[in-house]
Enzyme design. Structure first.
Site: not given
Ligand code: XMP
Length: 512
Positions: A82-83, A171, A227, A367
């Site tokens: 993209c950009y 993505e 975590d 995660k």
């Protein structure tokens, strides 16, 4: 040396997603902001490839993010998205233009020609577009490798310099062959070998910490969250009883949760665990307090006090371990693993304590990777797939003053609701988070022949990807019926059950 991909972030909303997509292909990736890394550092780090992310700007704006164009000639393959694609064109001498009539948003038909990037991608497929600017003419050495009806350069390539660019977003899952395109870049262009695996991560980390922390005492606050649990299990495997875990039970855990955490780590994992039962102490401090932020502050502060007292009793410990994960590192904006988590559940322990060093064994992981590590380490599913649970615990789910009586009722109601949800909800309708709330509303009811007057319990269930926004879950009515029937039937005092049908925004997930 670990092969790795640099995700050079130009402010795109999908940067994290790009990094995850790369890792899903078993290639390690790290995100760095475009203004926090130089070409020399990129070369020294020997990245296997670079991905320029999207961004909200237009390349010709004065304030838009740019990068040293030497990066295109340093021999490392680059994929611009993209950009990032427009920036590559601009840096290499092509032309980018803005035209409202060429803007595209959403699912778009992509016509691809032969290119390494499009190996095994059909000539026609669907991609996800979101842009106004477009590449009007490609730089020397490049050729157009895909187009759409409106966009003449949906992809371009300079295979000699290994520079590739796509205007669309490979993505996001709406791009049919997005995963294939990213894999082509990683394996066919960059020559990666898919060596980033969680089994290897566990093995290498255990070996590393066994050597690095030899003979040192390491202290860790274990909350029972995913975590800190995974970090504790990993370090426990590395250094055994030199790891001391302090588990402060503030009395605001869910039903049987404290015992479960203690049993898992002490008995199943043989960890050196100190459980501090501090319910009375916390409830004492919370007496009469009704304001949510004040509750949080009191709990955070008290947590540190208790933890410090326990640390003092243990004598000198040189090292503090924390369950910081990669999104925390990225969000803190510093991008290096030494950053101390400021928004830690337990209120920023290190700032008040004196340690030689802080160890964060999960600071490179997302995660889902942390969960995989937990599985490799043999942690039970109940811990590994645990729902998020706020640091202040049930204190923010008891509206108004927190008392033992309300907490006990809430624990029971919550356990019933979770049980019925898990039992009766089809897998595809399962919420991502579900819990009960003890409101401070009193309501009239009738049980047997008697009039009763007691509290109202609210049930909350949400579906979400990132907890920044969330939709209330359309739970099957059998779940709600069973939960309501059992809560009012089995828990004396509760007169009424209501279901929260508010999404976030405007509401938050938690009630306080
Ligand atoms: P909200 O209520 O902000 O919650 O929409 C979003 C997610 O964050 C969790 N949450 C917390 N987690 N400490 C935490 O570690 C907290 O103080 C806290 N408050 C909310 C919440 O459960 C939800 O998953």
């Amino acid at each position: 040396m670990q092969e790795k991909i640099l995700v050079l972030d130009f402010g795109g909303q999908y940067s994290k997603l790009i990094a995850r997509r790369v890792r899903e292909q078993n290639v390690y990736s790290e995100i760095r902001q475009y203004n926090k890394i130089t070409v020399k550092e990129i070369k020294d780090a020997a990245y296997s490839g670079i991905i320029f992310t999207g961004g909200p700007c237009s390349v010709y704006e004065e304030t838009s993010p740019h990068f040293d164009k030497a990066v295109l000639d340093c021999g490392i393959p680059v994929l611009g998205i993209c950009y990032g694609a427009q920036l590559m064109a601009y840096m290499a001498g092509g032309k980018v233009e803005s035209a409202a009539n060429s803007s595209e948003y959403g699912r778009t038909k992509l016509f691809a020609t032969e290119s390494t990037l499009f190996e095994s991608v059909p000539a026609e497929s669907i991609c996800w577009m979101s842009h106004t600017d477009y590449i009007k003419s490609v730089p020397d050495g490049f050729s157009v490798t895909a187009h759409t009806e409106k966009c003449p350069t949906a992809a371009m390539a300079d295979p000699v310099r290994k520079l590739y660019a796509v205007q669309f977003h490979p993505e996001v899952m709406h791009t049919e062959y997005g995963t294939r395109i990213i894999a082509n870049f990683l394996f066919s262009v960059c020559g990666c070998t898919a060596s980033w695996k969680m089994d290897d991560f566990v093995e290498t980390s255990v070996k590393k910490y066994r050597e690095e922390l030899k003979g040192k005492k390491v202290l860790m606050a274990l909350s029972g969250g995913v975590d800190s649990s995974v970090a504790a299990a990993l370090l426990g495997k590395a250094i055994g009883e030199n790891l001391v875990c302090v588990f402060v039970d503030h009395g605001m855990m869910r039903k049987n949760e404290g015992n479960f955490v203690e049993n898992t780590f002490k008995n199943s994992f043989g960890l050196n665990l100190i459980r501090v039962n501090a319910e009375e102490r916390f409830l004492g401090k919370l007496k009469g307090v009704t304001e949510p932020e004040e509750k949080r502050k009191i709990i955070g502060k008290e947590f540190i006090r208790v933890f410090e007292e326990e640390a003092k009793k243990l004598g000198k410990t040189e090292i503090l371990a924390q369950g910081t994960i990669y999104p925390d590192v990225i969000e803190s904006g510093k991008g290096d693993s030494a950053t101390i988590k400021s928004h830690h559940n337990v209120g920023g322990l290190p700032s008040v304590m004196d340690f030689e060093r802080i160890v964060e064994p999960l600071a490179e992981l997302f995660k889902d990777e942390v969960r995989k590590v937990g599985k490799v380490l043999g942690l039970p599913d109940r811990l590994v797939y645990r729902q998020p649970f706020p640091g202040p615990g049930l204190a923010v789910r008891v509206i108004g003053e927190v008392t033992k009586e309300k907490l006990d009722m809430l624990r029971e109601a919550d356990a019933v609701f979770c049980e019925e949800t898990e039992k009766l909800t089809p897998p595809d309708l399962m919420p991502d988070q579900y819990f009960a709330v003890m409101t401070d509303l009193m309501s009239v009811g009738v049980k047997g022949d008697a009039r009763i007057y007691g509290p109202v319990v609210a049930l909350r269930a949400v579906n979400t990807d990132d907890f920044m926004t969330a939709e209330w879950t359309k739970l099957p009515s059998e779940v709600l019926e069973a939960a309501s029937g059992r809560i009012t039937g089995e828990i004396s005092g509760i007169t009424r059950v209501v279901y929260d049908i508010t999404s976030k925004p405007p509401a938050t997930v938690e009630w306080e």
